[in-house]
Design a protein around this motif. Structure first.
Motif, PDB file in Angstrom:
ATOM      1  N   ASN A 130       0.858  -1.183   0.000  1.00  0.00           N
ATOM      2  CA  ASN A 130       0.000   0.000   0.000  1.00  0.00           C
ATOM      3  C   ASN A 130       0.893   1.232   0.000  1.00  0.00           C
ATOM      4  OD1 ASN A 130       0.596   0.756   2.834  1.00  0.00           O
ATOM      5  ND2 ASN A 130      -0.491  -1.147   3.279  1.00  0.00           N
ATOM      6  N   LYS A 132       1.041   3.638   2.210  1.00  0.00           N
ATOM      7  CA  LYS A 132       1.051   4.292   3.528  1.00  0.00           C
ATOM      8  C   LYS A 132       2.438   4.721   4.006  1.00  0.00           C
ATOM      9  CE  LYS A 132      -3.151   1.985   5.168  1.00  0.00           C
ATOM     10  NZ  LYS A 132      -3.661   0.952   6.101  1.00  0.00           N
ATOM     11  N   GLU A 146      -4.578   1.158  -1.131  1.00  0.00           N
ATOM     12  CA  GLU A 146      -4.032  -0.152  -1.519  1.00  0.00           C
ATOM     13  C   GLU A 146      -3.295  -0.061  -2.853  1.00  0.00           C
ATOM     14  OE1 GLU A 146      -4.138  -2.810   0.672  1.00  0.00           O
ATOM     15  OE2 GLU A 146      -4.837  -1.104   1.860  1.00  0.00           O
ATOM     16  N   ASN A 154       6.340  -2.797   2.081  1.00  0.00           N
ATOM     17  CA  ASN A 154       6.151  -1.425   1.615  1.00  0.00           C
ATOM     18  C   ASN A 154       7.508  -0.789   1.348  1.00  0.00           C
ATOM     19  OD1 ASN A 154       3.410  -1.331   1.651  1.00  0.00           O
ATOM     20  ND2 ASN A 154       3.230   0.237   3.233  1.00  0.00           N
ATOM     21  N   GLN A 183       0.845   1.301  13.829  1.00  0.00           N
ATOM     22  CA  GLN A 183      -0.512   1.091  13.311  1.00  0.00           C
ATOM     23  C   GLN A 183      -0.598  -0.056  12.311  1.00  0.00           C
ATOM     24  OE1 GLN A 183      -3.122   3.086  14.450  1.00  0.00           O
ATOM     25  NE2 GLN A 183      -1.568   3.879  15.840  1.00  0.00           N
ATOM     26  N   ASN A 184       0.550  -0.557  11.847  1.00  0.00           N
ATOM     27  CA  ASN A 184       0.571  -1.572  10.795  1.00  0.00           C
ATOM     28  C   ASN A 184       1.683  -2.579  11.086  1.00  0.00           C
ATOM     29  OD1 ASN A 184      -1.107  -0.131   8.392  1.00  0.00           O
ATOM     30  ND2 ASN A 184       0.159   1.397   9.414  1.00  0.00           N
ATOM     31  N   ASP A 185       1.462  -3.842  10.657  1.00  0.00           N
ATOM     32  CA  ASP A 185       2.485  -4.869  10.812  1.00  0.00           C
ATOM     33  C   ASP A 185       2.999  -5.246   9.420  1.00  0.00           C
ATOM     34  OD1 ASP A 185       4.170  -6.798  11.655  1.00  0.00           O
ATOM     35  OD2 ASP A 185       2.629  -8.160  12.418  1.00  0.00           O
ATOM     36  N   THR A 186       3.657  -4.294   8.756  1.00  0.00           N
ATOM     37  CA  THR A 186       4.142  -4.468   7.386  1.00  0.00           C
ATOM     38  C   THR A 186       5.608  -4.059   7.366  1.00  0.00           C
ATOM     39  OG1 THR A 186       1.948  -3.883   6.528  1.00  0.00           O
ATOM     40  CG2 THR A 186       3.805  -3.648   5.003  1.00  0.00           C
ATOM     41  N   LYS A 217       8.014  -4.284  12.646  1.00  0.00           N
ATOM     42  CA  LYS A 217       7.329  -4.099  13.931  1.00  0.00           C
ATOM     43  C   LYS A 217       8.045  -4.889  15.024  1.00  0.00           C
ATOM     44  CE  LYS A 217       2.618  -3.972  15.759  1.00  0.00           C
ATOM     45  NZ  LYS A 217       1.816  -2.847  15.278  1.00  0.00           N
TER      46      LYS A 217
ATOM     47  N   VAL B 140      -2.436   5.664   8.172  1.00  0.00           N
ATOM     48  CA  VAL B 140      -3.788   5.085   8.200  1.00  0.00           C
ATOM     49  C   VAL B 140      -4.633   5.834   7.167  1.00  0.00           C
ATOM     50  CG1 VAL B 140      -3.728   4.345  10.630  1.00  0.00           C
ATOM     51  CG2 VAL B 140      -4.540   6.656  10.050  1.00  0.00           C
TER      52      VAL B 140
END
Lengths: 230, 230
Positions: A130, A132, A146, A154, A183-186, A217, B140
């Protein structure tokens, strides 16, 4: 897959795509025409001007460049193309256009079928899961963040190390990516200028002259050498 | 209205909100309790820790601070409050929370009714028409980029002049804001660190020690002196 994702199109003091010429030549070996996706429009440049800039470089490689904006039926244009190049600029603008025109999935399927893909900066961002972790300003509102997910992480192109001399309280790039990981596990690949990611078949490596900084993360960020598999 | 929108909470080498103390004291004159909105979570700090940090500063002014996250009914909490402070951090996270909880319009109405509002960084961004000129990473996806529109322009907090010595091809802040203006016809106030916007009644001025850079569609960017009306 046959994919090249560069941090930047232009090294400081260099010409457009110059430093990547051998890699690009090998990526598009045997191909005489590609489609250029100009939607990211750096600095607001027109689709025509941006395509002319790309075409000017590819002339040296005897590859003809058609801008995607030139086609009435852009889905068919992608399906009929032999290869693709998406230039940098504003990732929000690029992602909005690709989603609104229904092109994101079509482009992904064509690349997954083996057609070569070159991305620089914003054009590399859209190969990630994505958008982000883009550095760009959200100048337009895309219907989704996305992206194509050609790789299972990413990207953060133009990755920049903190400057300890800067008397300024804006966040560093590292702080921003760490906020992303709350906020994300990427996984995020911080791609310094001069580096690129190369995916051939199922193997993905990081290439170029600099180390690459990886953010995950729950881990301290770490550095990997050129040639390391991702 | 009674609004103070600061570029940053903390000057280089200074303590949290220290340089704004006289202004904040005057903004909240006669008020003994305010609500702090901690949703922007700089560096991923918890709502509790962030609220404690704000409370620690406001203790000096004999003002009690309640975190908005502490209330079960946050709409009523805003409607019953005497004043508000929204801290900096990630604007995407802040705007997502405010929209998803239905708080953006409620906060706006309360401020428009005359309750004092302090914003720093992301907390200043949400006072603009929309968040399309934030510097933050889109970690986000908010349901909308629209903000409160307490002022009839957008803000770019932490505005940073281009560094001519930087050998890096990421866009400058000015390039980014100019890209915004290719897609939007909204005035952008580039607020350097140490500066703030003050709105009292219908009058809006820019204050602080630095000039402020203004960007408008179809014009060259220009500088205005502290005290100038916006």
């Amino acid at each position: 897959m046959n994919v090249l994702l560069a941090s930047t199109s232009t090294l400081f003091g260099g010409n457009y795509l110059e430093y990547l010429k051998p890699e690009i030549s090998s990526l598009f070996a045997g191909i005489s025409e590609i489609i250029f996706i100009p939607f990211a429009r750096p600095g607001g440049i027109s689709h025509e001007e941006y395509t002319a800039k790309a075409a000017d470089f590819f002339k040296i490689l005897n590859i003809e460049v058609k801008g995607l904006h030139e086609f009435d039926d852009q889905i068919s244009a992608l399906n009929n193309a032999k290869g693709f190049f998406t230039g940098g600029g504003n990732t929000f603008l690029l992602v909005k256009m690709l989603h609104e025109k229904g092109l994101m999935q079509v482009l992904k399927q064509n690349i997954e079928s083996g057609k070569p893909y070159l991305g620089t900066s914003a054009g590399s961002n859209i190969a990630g899961l994505n958008m982000k972790t883009t550095n760009d300003m959200p100048i337009v509102y895309p219907p989704s963040f996305e992206c194509m997910g050609l790789v299972n992480f990413n990207l953060n192109p133009h990755y920049l190390d903190p400057n300890p001399e800067l008397k300024h309280n804006g966040e560093t790039r590292e702080t921003r990516i760490k906020e992303f990981l709350t906020q994300n596990d990427t996984k995020v690949v911080g791609l310094r200028e001069g580096n690129w990611i190369r995916k051939i078949g199922e193997k993905t490596t990081v290439e170029g002259g600099e180390k690459t900084r990886i953010f995950e993360k729950g881990k301290e960020p770490y550095e990997i050498e050129p040639g390391t598999a991702l």
